[in-house]
Scaffold this motif. Structure first.
Motif, PDB file in Angstrom:
ATOM      1  N   PHE A  65     -19.100  30.366 -38.538  1.00 44.44           N
ATOM      2  CA  PHE A  65     -18.438  29.332 -37.871  1.00 44.44           C
ATOM      3  C   PHE A  65     -18.070  27.970 -38.647  1.00 44.44           C
ATOM      4  N   ALA A  66     -16.750  27.586 -38.523  1.00 44.19           N
ATOM      5  CA  ALA A  66     -16.521  26.480 -39.236  1.00 44.19           C
ATOM      6  C   ALA A  66     -17.103  25.242 -38.535  1.00 44.19           C
ATOM      7  N   ILE A  67     -18.306  24.601 -38.691  1.00 50.49           N
ATOM      8  CA  ILE A  67     -18.595  23.585 -38.041  1.00 50.49           C
ATOM      9  C   ILE A  67     -19.508  22.580 -39.056  1.00 50.49           C
ATOM     10  N   GLU A  68     -19.269  21.237 -38.730  1.00 47.92           N
ATOM     11  CA  GLU A  68     -19.871  20.236 -39.703  1.00 47.92           C
ATOM     12  C   GLU A  68     -21.158  19.693 -38.792  1.00 47.92           C
ATOM     13  N   ALA A  69     -22.124  19.168 -39.527  1.00 46.11           N
ATOM     14  CA  ALA A  69     -23.444  18.458 -39.087  1.00 46.11           C
ATOM     15  C   ALA A  69     -23.175  17.637 -38.073  1.00 46.11           C
ATOM     16  N   ASP A  70     -22.058  16.622 -38.280  1.00 47.71           N
ATOM     17  CA  ASP A  70     -22.032  15.732 -37.363  1.00 47.71           C
ATOM     18  C   ASP A  70     -21.209  16.025 -36.246  1.00 47.71           C
ATOM     19  N   GLU A  71     -20.918  17.321 -35.982  1.00 54.89           N
ATOM     20  CA  GLU A  71     -20.402  17.735 -34.714  1.00 54.89           C
ATOM     21  C   GLU A  71     -21.327  18.309 -33.755  1.00 54.89           C
ATOM     22  N   ILE A  72     -22.498  18.467 -34.376  1.00 58.97           N
ATOM     23  CA  ILE A  72     -23.714  19.163 -33.506  1.00 58.97           C
ATOM     24  C   ILE A  72     -24.603  17.893 -32.996  1.00 58.97           C
ATOM     25  N   GLN A  73     -24.418  18.018 -31.635  1.00 62.52           N
ATOM     26  CA  GLN A  73     -25.484  16.861 -31.165  1.00 62.52           C
ATOM     27  C   GLN A  73     -26.503  17.667 -30.272  1.00 62.52           C
ATOM     28  N   THR A  74     -28.117  17.548 -30.949  1.00 58.64           N
ATOM     29  CA  THR A  74     -28.971  18.209 -30.661  1.00 58.64           C
ATOM     30  C   THR A  74     -30.047  17.226 -29.876  1.00 58.64           C
ATOM     31  N   ALA A  75     -30.874  18.054 -28.885  1.00 61.00           N
ATOM     32  CA  ALA A  75     -31.895  17.393 -28.069  1.00 61.00           C
ATOM     33  C   ALA A  75     -32.792  16.710 -28.992  1.00 61.00           C
ATOM     34  N   VAL A  76     -33.014  17.239 -30.156  1.00 61.80           N
ATOM     35  CA  VAL A  76     -33.988  16.532 -31.032  1.00 61.80           C
ATOM     36  C   VAL A  76     -33.428  15.125 -31.599  1.00 61.80           C
ATOM     37  N   VAL A  77     -32.469  15.319 -32.107  1.00 62.44           N
ATOM     38  CA  VAL A  77     -32.091  14.195 -32.592  1.00 62.44           C
ATOM     39  C   VAL A  77     -31.896  12.897 -31.636  1.00 62.44           C
ATOM     40  N   ALA A  78     -31.472  13.310 -30.410  1.00 58.40           N
ATOM     41  CA  ALA A  78     -31.327  12.319 -29.398  1.00 58.40           C
ATOM     42  C   ALA A  78     -32.647  11.914 -29.159  1.00 58.40           C
ATOM     43  N   ALA A  79     -33.653  12.502 -29.072  1.00 60.48           N
ATOM     44  CA  ALA A  79     -34.986  12.154 -28.718  1.00 60.48           C
ATOM     45  C   ALA A  79     -35.622  11.148 -29.687  1.00 60.48           C
ATOM     46  N   ARG A  80     -35.146  11.574 -31.007  1.00 57.03           N
ATOM     47  CA  ARG A  80     -35.700  10.784 -32.012  1.00 57.03           C
ATOM     48  C   ARG A  80     -34.994   9.391 -32.016  1.00 57.03           C
ATOM     49  N   THR A  81     -33.550   9.236 -31.506  1.00 59.67           N
ATOM     50  CA  THR A  81     -32.558   8.105 -31.474  1.00 59.67           C
ATOM     51  C   THR A  81     -33.504   7.263 -30.128  1.00 59.67           C
TER      52      THR A  81
END
Lengths: 256, 256
Positions: A65-81
């Motif tokens: 899959f052609a996907i970049e890191a900043d296109e992925i929104q995860t619940a972990v990162v959202a929790a950290r924020t």
């Protein structure tokens, strides 16, 4: 119910939609390429909290899959924020693999944060969380999915333990990932898209489709991953469209 | 709300009412003796499912309580009876200490029976139960208590895991012990007592008091065991009487 005419953005769930375990859904790599060629802005939203974003990305790229890191929104990162914004010092009950990404538990916690701890959901760990919650600490959970698809069948997701703790404590957890409104809104804001012109593609009737519709978007259910035929006869949640798999979903979106 | 005039039977919860752990509530041994001297028929109803009835009895007698085995009605024995009546071959997720009393799991189960498995509530055991439930097997649980009092504080009871599995499976468990109506009715039938003239003494607002009232009995809450001050401000369940402890409860019953 139908998809919006000329949608202007697409949000895509990952596990169960693009892949099952480490296997890409047949045709999904090509379908994603076709969707990108249309120019529609995309975001990938996942409630998977057993892996850090870096490893999720590596897995997707390994499947082609052609996907970049900043296109992925995860619940972990959202929790950290969220933890940073509120200046909390949580006790974490999470999977060991995400401790580096989320941070370590504080000795004198002022909040409880749950992820999908998997095998770490044992009696002692849950009882520790229970006692902190009974002292009144805020109860923040990355997700509350009921189950997910594993290679050998459906398995319990973290929602089991969230619902159980809510029952025993009489408390209500605050969800960070899907179906929480702010999680969807963050994606729309980044894409500059209007909810009414956005389609979410997912395999989870409650957290993907129900959540997207509550946020004003269209929800397109795919018949892969954790999908079960009963999902099409739910008493309350009715997808705007149902497609056999991600390639069929892309075709429907491009035709809309 | 008040206690019935001249009650004709008394049902008594055990843990948290007569004792905390292996310590008798001060004055409870003597209070039970006084209650017996009044001639009122008694039954002891417990949702404790981590120990066989024999060991519960030995513990009570060791603390000085004059109680006989056939006066104690446990959720484990009630589950065993129900399984026999329905000719089921369950998969059991229960505490190892009650396997001799309840029986071993069947290799080809046609039902799932849960007890308070304590440390056996781990991800793999719960996921196994989850998969059986998703296949449609009957879901029978000995109890669904939220928490119980341990020497070092409140701890999770089996209700956490029952509620969690209900959430993830979308199924509703059938409860065998308190607050299930048949469990109370069995005790009334044995005593030949009318519900309206019977008092239940317990420390669990939901499963003791709420259950007793739903069965038509009076519910007397004691301020020991798992009792919390919030219990007296519940929006739905209002005890017929609240007493500081079991001796005070006996005095109130004998004065009624």
């Amino acid at each position: 119910m139908a998809l919006p005419h000329s949608p202007e953005a697409v949000l895509i769930d990952l596990a169960g939609v693009l892949h099952n375990g480490d296997q890409a859904i047949p045709g999904a790599v090509e379908a994603l390429r076709a969707l990108r060629a249309s120019g529609l802005p995309l975001r990938f939203l996942t409630n998977t909290t057993r892996s850090p974003r870096r490893r999720i990305l590596t897995g997707l790229q390994g499947m082609g899959f052609a996907i970049e890191a900043d296109e992925i929104q995860t619940a972990v990162v959202a929790a950290r924020t969220l933890v940073a914004e509120r200046r909390l010092h949580p006790h974490y009950l999470v999977h060991p693999d995400i401790i580096d990404e989320i941070g370590a538990s504080h000795a004198e916690p002022d909040a409880v944060v749950l992820g999908d701890a998997g095998p770490q959901f044992n009696f002692d760990n849950l009882n520790r969380v229970f006692r902190l919650l009974m002292r009144g600490l805020p109860f923040i959970v990355m997700a509350r999915n009921r189950y997910f698809m594993e290679p050998d069948g459906l398995s319990l997701d973290m929602g089991t333990f969230v619902a159980g703790l809510e029952y025993s404590t009489g408390r209500q957890a605050e969800v960070v990932g899907k179906p929480a409104l702010p999680f969807f809104q963050a994606a729309l804001r980044e894409l500059g898209a209007a909810a009414a012109r956005t389609v979410l593609v997912g395999d989870d009737l409650t957290d993907d489709i129900g959540g997207a519709q509550a946020a004003g978007m269209a929800g397109l259910l795919v018949r892969t991953g954790k999908y079960r035929p009963q999902d099409e006869a739910h008493d309350r949640i009715h997808p705007d469209a149902v497609c056999d798999d991600f390639p069929a979903a892309v075709a429907a979106i491009l035709a809309a």
